[in-house]
Design an enzyme around this catalytic site. Structure first.
Site, mmCIF file in Angstrom:
data_model
loop_
_atom_site.group_PDB
_atom_site.id
_atom_site.type_symbol
_atom_site.label_atom_id
_atom_site.label_comp_id
_atom_site.label_asym_id
_atom_site.label_seq_id
_atom_site.Cartn_x
_atom_site.Cartn_y
_atom_site.Cartn_z
ATOM 1 C CB SER A 25 -0.960 -0.013 1.261
ATOM 2 O OG SER A 25 -0.254 0.236 2.345
ATOM 3 C CB THR A 57 -0.225 0.288 -4.235
ATOM 4 O OG1 THR A 57 -0.255 -0.382 -3.007
ATOM 5 C CG2 THR A 57 -0.332 1.966 -3.993
ATOM 6 C CE1 TYR A 58 -3.978 -1.449 1.531
ATOM 7 C CE2 TYR A 58 -3.380 -2.774 -0.234
ATOM 8 C CZ TYR A 58 -3.136 -2.595 0.981
ATOM 9 O OH TYR A 58 -2.893 -3.254 2.117
ATOM 10 N N GLY A 73 5.649 -2.467 1.599
ATOM 11 C CA GLY A 73 5.650 -3.709 0.958
ATOM 12 C C GLY A 73 6.241 -3.577 -0.378
ATOM 13 C CB ALA A 74 6.041 -5.038 -3.413
ATOM 14 C CB ALA A 75 4.178 0.365 -3.266
#
EC number: 4.1.1.11
Length: 128
Positions: A25, A57-58, A73-75
């Site tokens: 996110s 993402t959100y 995270g991955a972002a």
């Protein structure tokens, strides 16, 4: 037929932190979210102006007034602290509604303080 139309964007935000261990996110200062009618859990498209990366993402609501823009995270691998990004939300609209809709744009400074806000095609509303 429904069209994906730009709903709102935060322009030239600066990434303040990243947390690779978080589930995913983007955490955004709640005050900034309110200024452009973005809400927690809403899907966003993020563009990194420094490297051209685009990712989805959100939203997670950050502390009001914190000026936080944290990638999680991955972002967090898509932008470095200090990178300039654009955060966009979209809405599904029928063609008639889309032709008259004017997205809201919030422009922030290098510390993520709101500078101005406007609907696309209209005059800036200075905020500082």
């Amino acid at each position: 037929m429904k069209l994906h139309i730009l709903k709102s964007k935060i322009h030239n935000a600066i990434v303040t932190s990243g947390d690779l261990e978080y589930e995913g996110s983007i955490t955004i200062d709640n005050e900034l979210l309110e200024m452009v009618d973005m809400i927690p859990n809403e899907k966003v498209l993020v563009v990194n102006n420094n490297n051209g990366e685009r990712f989805e993402t959100y939203i997670i609501k950050g502390a009001h007034g914190s000026r936080e823009i944290q990638l999680n995270g991955a972002a967090a691998r898509c932008a470095l602290v200090g990178d300039e990004i654009i955060i966009m939300t979209f809405a599904l609209m029928d063609e008639a509604e889309a032709r008259n809709y004017k997205p809201m744009v919030l422009i922030v400074d290098k510390e993520n303080n709101p500078k101005s806000r406007h609907h696309v095609g209209e005059q800036d509303e200075p905020l500082s």
